[in-house]
Design a protein around this motif. Sequence first.
Motif, PDB file in Angstrom:
ATOM      1  N   ASP A  33       0.841  -1.193   0.000  1.00 49.44           N
ATOM      2  CA  ASP A  33       0.000   0.000   0.000  1.00 49.44           C
ATOM      3  C   ASP A  33       0.878   1.245   0.000  1.00 49.44           C
ATOM      4  OD1 ASP A  33       0.981  -0.401   2.542  1.00 49.44           O
ATOM      5  OD2 ASP A  33      -0.780   0.472   3.519  1.00 49.44           O
ATOM      6  N   ARG A  34       0.258   2.356  -0.302  1.00 55.81           N
ATOM      7  CA  ARG A  34       0.990   3.611  -0.459  1.00 55.81           C
ATOM      8  C   ARG A  34       1.587   4.078   0.869  1.00 55.81           C
ATOM      9  NH1 ARG A  34      -1.440   9.106  -3.326  1.00 55.81           N
ATOM     10  NH2 ARG A  34       0.508  10.298  -3.300  1.00 55.81           N
ATOM     11  N   ASN A  35       0.874   3.899   1.974  1.00 55.34           N
ATOM     12  CA  ASN A  35       1.327   4.400   3.269  1.00 55.34           C
ATOM     13  C   ASN A  35       2.312   3.446   3.961  1.00 55.34           C
ATOM     14  OD1 ASN A  35      -0.305   6.581   2.867  1.00 55.34           O
ATOM     15  ND2 ASN A  35      -1.955   5.876   4.235  1.00 55.34           N
ATOM     16  N   GLY A  36       2.440   2.239   3.438  1.00 51.75           N
ATOM     17  CA  GLY A  36       3.348   1.259   4.039  1.00 51.75           C
ATOM     18  C   GLY A  36       2.855   0.687   5.356  1.00 51.75           C
ATOM     19  N   SER A  37       1.553   0.780   5.607  1.00 47.84           N
ATOM     20  CA  SER A  37       0.997   0.276   6.869  1.00 47.84           C
ATOM     21  C   SER A  37       0.520  -1.169   6.772  1.00 47.84           C
ATOM     22  CB  SER A  37      -0.174   1.162   7.319  1.00 47.84           C
ATOM     23  OG  SER A  37      -1.172   1.226   6.303  1.00 47.84           O
ATOM     24  N   PHE A  38       0.532  -1.728   5.558  1.00 47.34           N
ATOM     25  CA  PHE A  38       0.061  -3.096   5.361  1.00 47.34           C
ATOM     26  C   PHE A  38       1.113  -4.095   5.865  1.00 47.34           C
ATOM     27  CE2 PHE A  38      -0.273  -6.765   2.250  1.00 47.34           C
ATOM     28  CZ  PHE A  38      -1.293  -7.401   2.945  1.00 47.34           C
TER      29      PHE A  38
END
Length: 409
Positions: A91-96
Motif C-alpha cells: 500500500d501507499r502508506n506502508g501500513s500493510f
Amino acid sequence: MSQKIANRTTGLVDYKELETNILSSIREGRPLTGRDGALTPFIKKLLEVSLEGEIENHLSTESEENNRRNGRNSKTLNTSSGSFELFTPRDRNGSFEPQAVKKRQTNLHPELEKKILSMFASGMGYKDIASHVEEIYDHKISAAEISSITDKLLPVINEWRSRPLQSVYPIVFMDGMFFKVKEDGRCVSKCMYNILGVDQEGKKEVLGFYLAESEGANFWLGVLNDLKERGVEDILIACVDGLKSFPTAINSVFPNAEVQLCIVHQIRNSLKYVSSKDVKSFMSDLKKIYQASNKEIAENYLLELDEKWGTKYPMVIKSWQNNWENLSGYFKYSDPVKRLVYTTNPIEGLHRQIRKFTKTKASISALYKQVYCAIKKVEEKWTMSVQNWALTVSQLDIFFPNRLKIELN
C-alpha cells in the motif's frame, strides 16, 4: 473468457486444473513436492490469493482515506514443496503488514531449521546437509547459514554442561579422547575429557565433557572441582585409565573415592614394551593375574611374573607393582561388580558412538555441537539400569556403608 483465465483474474483457485496436474505428475512419475513439483504453483497461487484478500481487508478498514494499492514486491519464497517467486501487494502508506507470508520472510517451512538440526544431530556434515536441503526443499543454503542455525545449540549446551548433578554417584568413569580440530587456520590436536556416571538407580548419565590441549592430571583436577561445584558430594568408585597422578587428583577432591585403574589400559601399556615374540607367552601369564579368583592368588601370580620376566622387562613389572593398589581393588567384589568396574569399557563405548558423529575435522565450536548431539542420541537408548544393578548396589552398600542415599519405601 475461459474459466481458467477467469479464475486467474478473480483470484480463485482452479481445482480442476490442480487435479489434472497432480494426476499427470503421478502418471509420469514426477514428484508432487520439491523441484518442479505439481503442488508448487498451487501453493504459490493460494498464498497470493490470501495476500490479495489481506490487503483488500486492510484498505477497507484503513482510517486514512488516501491510502491505496501501490504495486507489488517480489521475493523468492522457499517452501517444503519447492521455491518460487511470490508477489506481495503493498500500500501507499506502508501500513500493510501481511500475515500469510510476513515481510522479510523467505522460508515458508518453519520446520526447516528443525530438520537441519536433526540432520546435524545425526552426524551429517554441513556439505551433506546443504545438498540434502537443496534436493528435498529446492532451497540452496550455505555452510555459514547452517552453522548459524546450529549455533542455536550453544546456549542449550552451556546450560546442559552447567546443570546441577546428583549428590552421590556410585560409579564414575573418566577418560579422554583426542580430536583434530581447526584453530586459527591450523589443524591441531585437542583432548576431550568425558565423564560417565552411573547413578543410584543404575542409570548411565554423561555428567559433562571438557576440552583441553592434552590429557593431564592437572586438568582433570579442574574437571573434578567442576563436578563438586555442580553438586556432586561423593563418588564411591572412580574407574580411570593409567594416567600418572590421576588417582591423587581424584582423592584430592573426593578423598573417600576408591580409584580403580583400568586393567585393559594397563595391559595395552605393558604390551607396548614387550617383544612381539614374547607377547603370547607374556599375555598367558598376565591372564592368571587379572582373572584370578581373589587378590591373594593374583599377588602370587604377580610374583611369578616378576620371577619369570622381571629381568627382561623390569619396567613393565615395576608398573604393575607400583599401580597394584589401584589395579587390584575389584577383586573383593562379586562378579557383577567386577565386570562393571575393572575396565573403562562403558565410557570407551560412548567414545565409539561419539566418533560416528565427529568424522570430519571441525572448529572447536562445531566439535562441541557434534559431541553434544552425539551424547543426546546415545542417552536416548539408556532407558534401563545397567545389568545386575540390584546385586551391584547391594554389594556397594556393604562395602561403602552409609554413603549411598537410597530410600526404601
